[in-house]
Design an enzyme around this catalytic site. Structure first.
Site, PDB file in Angstrom:
ATOM      1  N   LYS A 195       0.839  -1.200   0.000  1.00  0.00           N
ATOM      2  CA  LYS A 195       0.000   0.000   0.000  1.00  0.00           C
ATOM      3  C   LYS A 195       0.874   1.249   0.000  1.00  0.00           C
ATOM      4  O   LYS A 195       1.556   1.544   0.972  1.00  0.00           O
ATOM      5  CB  LYS A 195      -0.898   0.068   1.241  1.00  0.00           C
ATOM      6  CG  LYS A 195      -1.921   1.217   1.120  1.00  0.00           C
ATOM      7  CD  LYS A 195      -2.554   1.612   2.441  1.00  0.00           C
ATOM      8  CE  LYS A 195      -1.904   2.793   3.073  1.00  0.00           C
ATOM      9  NZ  LYS A 195      -1.963   4.028   2.280  1.00  0.00           N
ATOM     10  N   GLU A 198      -1.474   7.481   0.201  1.00  0.00           N
ATOM     11  CA  GLU A 198      -2.596   8.001  -0.585  1.00  0.00           C
ATOM     12  C   GLU A 198      -2.197   9.279  -1.345  1.00  0.00           C
ATOM     13  O   GLU A 198      -2.869   9.676  -2.295  1.00  0.00           O
ATOM     14  CB  GLU A 198      -3.806   8.275   0.317  1.00  0.00           C
ATOM     15  CG  GLU A 198      -3.576   9.245   1.473  1.00  0.00           C
ATOM     16  CD  GLU A 198      -2.977   8.579   2.719  1.00  0.00           C
ATOM     17  OE1 GLU A 198      -2.443   7.441   2.617  1.00  0.00           O
ATOM     18  OE2 GLU A 198      -3.041   9.197   3.799  1.00  0.00           O
ATOM     19  N   GLY A 248       7.206   5.149   7.891  1.00  0.00           N
ATOM     20  CA  GLY A 248       6.305   6.284   8.085  1.00  0.00           C
ATOM     21  C   GLY A 248       6.551   6.909   9.443  1.00  0.00           C
ATOM     22  O   GLY A 248       7.652   6.811   9.986  1.00  0.00           O
ATOM     23  N   GLY A 253       3.631   4.020  13.464  1.00  0.00           N
ATOM     24  CA  GLY A 253       4.447   2.851  13.810  1.00  0.00           C
ATOM     25  C   GLY A 253       4.007   2.234  15.132  1.00  0.00           C
ATOM     26  O   GLY A 253       3.909   1.008  15.259  1.00  0.00           O
ATOM     27  N   GLU A 270      10.599   1.480   9.888  1.00  0.00           N
ATOM     28  CA  GLU A 270      11.521   2.598   9.647  1.00  0.00           C
ATOM     29  C   GLU A 270      10.738   3.858   9.946  1.00  0.00           C
ATOM     30  O   GLU A 270       9.839   4.230   9.191  1.00  0.00           O
ATOM     31  CB  GLU A 270      11.978   2.625   8.182  1.00  0.00           C
ATOM     32  CG  GLU A 270      12.722   1.393   7.718  1.00  0.00           C
ATOM     33  CD  GLU A 270      14.103   1.260   8.329  1.00  0.00           C
ATOM     34  OE1 GLU A 270      14.599   2.238   8.917  1.00  0.00           O
ATOM     35  OE2 GLU A 270      14.669   0.170   8.234  1.00  0.00           O
ATOM     36  N   CYS A 304      13.370  11.404   6.553  1.00  0.00           N
ATOM     37  CA  CYS A 304      13.627  10.809   7.870  1.00  0.00           C
ATOM     38  C   CYS A 304      15.068  11.059   8.291  1.00  0.00           C
ATOM     39  O   CYS A 304      15.367  11.184   9.463  1.00  0.00           O
ATOM     40  CB  CYS A 304      13.332   9.316   7.821  1.00  0.00           C
ATOM     41  SG  CYS A 304      14.189   8.501   6.478  1.00  0.00           S
ATOM     42  N   GLU A 404      10.102  16.053  15.133  1.00  0.00           N
ATOM     43  CA  GLU A 404      10.469  16.081  13.732  1.00  0.00           C
ATOM     44  C   GLU A 404       9.622  17.150  13.039  1.00  0.00           C
ATOM     45  O   GLU A 404       8.401  17.054  13.026  1.00  0.00           O
ATOM     46  CB  GLU A 404      10.120  14.704  13.173  1.00  0.00           C
ATOM     47  CG  GLU A 404      10.781  14.357  11.915  1.00  0.00           C
ATOM     48  CD  GLU A 404      10.427  12.935  11.512  1.00  0.00           C
ATOM     49  OE1 GLU A 404       9.314  12.473  11.799  1.00  0.00           O
ATOM     50  OE2 GLU A 404      11.285  12.301  10.890  1.00  0.00           O
TER      51      GLU A 404
HETATM   52  P1  NAD Z   1       2.355   8.236   7.973  1.00  0.00           P
HETATM   53  O1  NAD Z   1       2.848   7.447   9.117  1.00  0.00           O
HETATM   54  O2  NAD Z   1       1.268   9.176   8.197  1.00  0.00           O
HETATM   55  O3  NAD Z   1       1.888   7.287   6.783  1.00  0.00           O
HETATM   56  C1  NAD Z   1       2.715   6.266   6.272  1.00  0.00           C
HETATM   57  C2  NAD Z   1       1.836   5.205   5.629  1.00  0.00           C
HETATM   58  O4  NAD Z   1       1.044   4.574   6.621  1.00  0.00           O
HETATM   59  C3  NAD Z   1       0.865   5.749   4.589  1.00  0.00           C
HETATM   60  O5  NAD Z   1       0.771   4.821   3.534  1.00  0.00           O
HETATM   61  C4  NAD Z   1      -0.445   5.798   5.365  1.00  0.00           C
HETATM   62  O6  NAD Z   1      -1.581   5.719   4.544  1.00  0.00           O
HETATM   63  C5  NAD Z   1      -0.326   4.574   6.236  1.00  0.00           C
HETATM   64  N1  NAD Z   1      -1.126   4.583   7.470  1.00  0.00           N
HETATM   65  C6  NAD Z   1      -1.659   5.641   8.126  1.00  0.00           C
HETATM   66  N2  NAD Z   1      -2.323   5.222   9.218  1.00  0.00           N
HETATM   67  C7  NAD Z   1      -2.205   3.880   9.265  1.00  0.00           C
HETATM   68  C8  NAD Z   1      -2.655   2.864  10.179  1.00  0.00           C
HETATM   69  N3  NAD Z   1      -3.348   3.154  11.266  1.00  0.00           N
HETATM   70  N4  NAD Z   1      -2.322   1.574   9.927  1.00  0.00           N
HETATM   71  C9  NAD Z   1      -1.582   1.260   8.854  1.00  0.00           C
HETATM   72  N5  NAD Z   1      -1.145   2.162   7.957  1.00  0.00           N
HETATM   73  C10 NAD Z   1      -1.436   3.470   8.164  1.00  0.00           C
HETATM   74  O7  NAD Z   1       3.650   8.933   7.398  1.00  0.00           O
HETATM   75  P2  NAD Z   1       3.722   9.954   6.192  1.00  0.00           P
HETATM   76  O8  NAD Z   1       3.021  11.192   6.639  1.00  0.00           O
HETATM   77  O9  NAD Z   1       3.299   9.338   4.940  1.00  0.00           O
HETATM   78  O10 NAD Z   1       5.302  10.162   6.095  1.00  0.00           O
HETATM   79  C11 NAD Z   1       6.015  11.002   6.952  1.00  0.00           C
HETATM   80  C12 NAD Z   1       6.614  10.260   8.127  1.00  0.00           C
HETATM   81  O11 NAD Z   1       7.335   9.097   7.699  1.00  0.00           O
HETATM   82  C13 NAD Z   1       7.651  11.078   8.864  1.00  0.00           C
HETATM   83  O12 NAD Z   1       7.395  11.040  10.253  1.00  0.00           O
HETATM   84  C14 NAD Z   1       8.998  10.418   8.559  1.00  0.00           C
HETATM   85  O13 NAD Z   1       9.973  10.516   9.534  1.00  0.00           O
HETATM   86  C15 NAD Z   1       8.629   9.030   8.334  1.00  0.00           C
HETATM   87  N6  NAD Z   1       9.598   8.395   7.414  1.00  0.00           N
HETATM   88  C16 NAD Z   1      10.558   7.556   7.907  1.00  0.00           C
HETATM   89  C17 NAD Z   1      11.478   6.967   7.059  1.00  0.00           C
HETATM   90  C18 NAD Z   1      12.516   6.015   7.553  1.00  0.00           C
HETATM   91  O14 NAD Z   1      13.080   5.278   6.750  1.00  0.00           O
HETATM   92  N7  NAD Z   1      12.822   5.957   8.832  1.00  0.00           N
HETATM   93  C19 NAD Z   1      11.422   7.219   5.700  1.00  0.00           C
HETATM   94  C20 NAD Z   1      10.450   8.074   5.222  1.00  0.00           C
HETATM   95  C21 NAD Z   1       9.541   8.651   6.103  1.00  0.00           C
END
Ligand code: NAD
Ligand code: MN
Length: 508
Positions: A195, A198, A248, A253, A270, A304, A404
């Site tokens: 997935k 969005e 994410g 997480g 991650e 990140c 962050e």
């Molecule tokens: P997010 O956590 O909001 O979303 C990430 C993904 O999770 C999306 O596909 C989203 O639709 C999905 N998601 C949302 N709620 C969910 C749930 N309850 N259960 C399962 N899936 C769900 O993150 P974002 O806003 O897309 O990205 C930004 C964040 O990601 C930042 O905090 C950044 O630090 C982190 N990030 C970390 C790394 C890394 O490698 N450590 C890399 C890129 C981004």
């Protein structure tokens, strides 16, 4: 809004953009399918507002179908029974197809994410090489043996694929991040439900097309488009899912760790970072300033690995801050479709508002805004952009020193002694990456040993190689991607004890 003598690139695209929006569907059991509900969602370019894609909006029905297909493909051993060599052949074919489609993928990535086109091209090229590296690992699904248990016994340790994996990715590096997970899962022999965010569905769908073209068997890779609720959430609790690999936010997480606890699924995470770079007085300040500017503005700070926390010795703090501000003014911000641009648009208006709130809050907490601190108007573009922003006189207790921001906003904190620098560096809940700047190798090594982070850069920032593992400690995550560890994450261990001859002692 003042422009602070910034370097701005007004709308002047080097590439023409398709006028038709992409129509995106789910990939379930080898077929491109619309949603049962008929619902769709739109994504517009964050730089221009132009409609880029209209995607089928998945619900629990689509997740059920995708998981069933992945489960059947795994249990039918359609993929895991292929030799590593045959799996590698398909992964290499995908890599070649990524290269052949590089322009189209990069342009789509830029349109959806707002990142500069030259950067998007480099990311897609890098992703193809990750697929090639993972292909070499497919040849190396290997365990261990124990030959000293006595003449009557042989111990074998087999490595097997974990099973069906849910792969959930964010919007900041859509194609690169799915490429840090999927080829390794496939090299191991797993099947997957993927997935994308969005906000950036399109390039994952293009990857799905390339996988089909490369000859991946139906059901081995499935893609469901949609939101965290219900698509992502269902993918984490489903009983037929063996493992969740997520990149994410730390907040999501944590909900995934909770959601997977009922079924004791394997989890690989991650998450975020508040990555420190410590600058000692003997550092090469020209190099340090350039790497700091790269570290904070690359991908508009939506990264990140953003080097968002500079911890600098008080003797050189003023000079370093001055250099960073001067260099910040030279970084070209603006039209993502212009090849000169190094920093493009912010992903969404909500995210832009969040970045701005952090800056305003830091100001009222007593920090000093040396540069920037506001949204940025780019001539000819209606999307949202943010100024390069340098915040000084930050102290460890401030929100901006701990959370962050995920934007082009640098925090500068001062230290006096080595021990104080380590305490500050380790004072975060995160532990993704860290950096040290000093010409003294002993200082660099001492820092490297004492800092709590998954990656340490000495006299450099944010280099990366498929050969080297990547991941975080503390609240930055669990597990490692890339390197040999990238394969290991998707393998389970089976212990085999083989009795030799008629040697077993009767119990009764
Ligand atoms: P997010 O956590 O909001 O979303 C990430 C993904 O999770 C999306 O596909 C989203 O639709 C999905 N998601 C949302 N709620 C969910 C749930 N309850 N259960 C399962 N899936 C769900 O993150 P974002 O806003 O897309 O990205 C930004 C964040 O990601 C930042 O905090 C950044 O630090 C982190 N990030 C970390 C790394 C890394 O490698 N450590 C890399 C890129 C981004
Ligand atoms: Mn989010």
């Amino acid at each position: 809004m003042t422009n602070h003598d910034l370097t701005l690139i007004a709308a002047q695209p080097d590439i023409s953009v398709p006028s038709e929006a992409l129509n995106l569907k789910h990939l379930i059991d080898g077929l491109w399918t619309a949603s049962k509900s008929g619902k769709t969602f739109e994504r517009r370019s964050p730089a221009t507002g132009q409609l880029v894609s209209v995607a089928a909006m998945g619900g629990t029905e689509e997740v059920e179908a995708a998981v069933a297909a992945a489960r059947a493909a795994f249990d039918g051993r359609r993929w895991s029974d292929l030799s590593g060599r045959d799996r590698a052949k398909i992964l290499n074919r995908v890599a070649d197809l990524i290269d052949a489609n590089l322009d189209r993928i990069a342009l789509t990535e830029t349109m959806e994410s707002g990142k500069p086109i030259s950067q998007a091209e480099a990311e897609i090229e890098g992703a193809a090489n990750i697929w090639r590296y993972a292909a070499t690992l497919a040849w190396n699904v290997r365990g261990d043996s124990q030959n000293a248990l006595g003449p009557d016994m042989l111990g074998l340790v087999l490595k097997e694929p974990v099973g069906v994996v849910s792969i959930i990715t964010p919007w900041n590096f859509p194609f690169l991040i799915v490429s840090q997970k999927l080829p390794f899962a496939l090299a191991a022999g797993c099947t997957a439900v993927v997935k994308p965010s969005e906000l950036t569905s399109s390039t994952t769908v293009i990857l799905g097309e390339l996988l089909v073209e490369a000859g991946i068997p139906a059901g081995v890779v499935n893609i469901v488009l949609g939101f965290g609720d219900p698509v992502g959430a269902t993918m984490t609790v489903h009983r037929d899912i063996d493992m969740v690999s997520f990149t994410g936010s730390t907040a999501v997480g944590k909900t995934i760790v909770a959601a997977t606890s009922s079924g004791i699924k394997k989890v690989s995470l991650e998450l975020g970072g508040k990555n420190p770079q410590v600058v000692f007085p003997d550092a090469d300040l020209d190099q340090a300033a350039d790497a700091i500017v790269f570290g904070i503005y690359f991908n508009a700070g939506e990264c990140c690995n953003s080097g968002s926390r500079i911890i600098v010795h008080e003797d050189i703090a003023a000079e370093l801050s001055e250099r960073v501000v001067a260099l910040s003014r030279k970084v070209p911000f603006g039209d993502p479709l212009n090849r000169k641009t190094k920093v493009g648009a912010i992903i969404s208006t909500q995210h832009q508002a969040k970045i701005d709130r952090y800056v305003k809050e830091a100001r009222s907490a007593g920090a000093d805004i040396l540069l920037g601190g506001e949204g940025l108007k780019i001539d000819g573009l209606n999307g949202q952009f943010y100024q390069p922003t340098v915040v000084t006189d930050v102290t460890a207790d401030m929100t901006i020193a701990n959370e962050e921001v995920f934007g082009p906003v640098l925090s500068i904190i001062k230290f006096k002694t080595f021990d104080e620098a380590i305490t500050l560096a380790n004072g975060s809940a995160y532990g993704l990456s860290a950096g040290v700047w000093s010409k003294d190798i002993s200082t660099c090594l001492d820092f490297t040993r004492k800092v709590r982070a998954g990656t340490v850069w000495t006299n450099t920032w944010m280099d990366g190689y498929p050969e080297l593992p990547f991941g975080g400690v503390k609240e930055s995550g669990l597990g490692r991607e890339l390197g040999p560890n990238g394969l290991e994450e998707f393998l389970e261990t089976k212990t085999v004890q083989m009795r030799i001859g008629d040697t077993r002692q009767m119990w009764v």
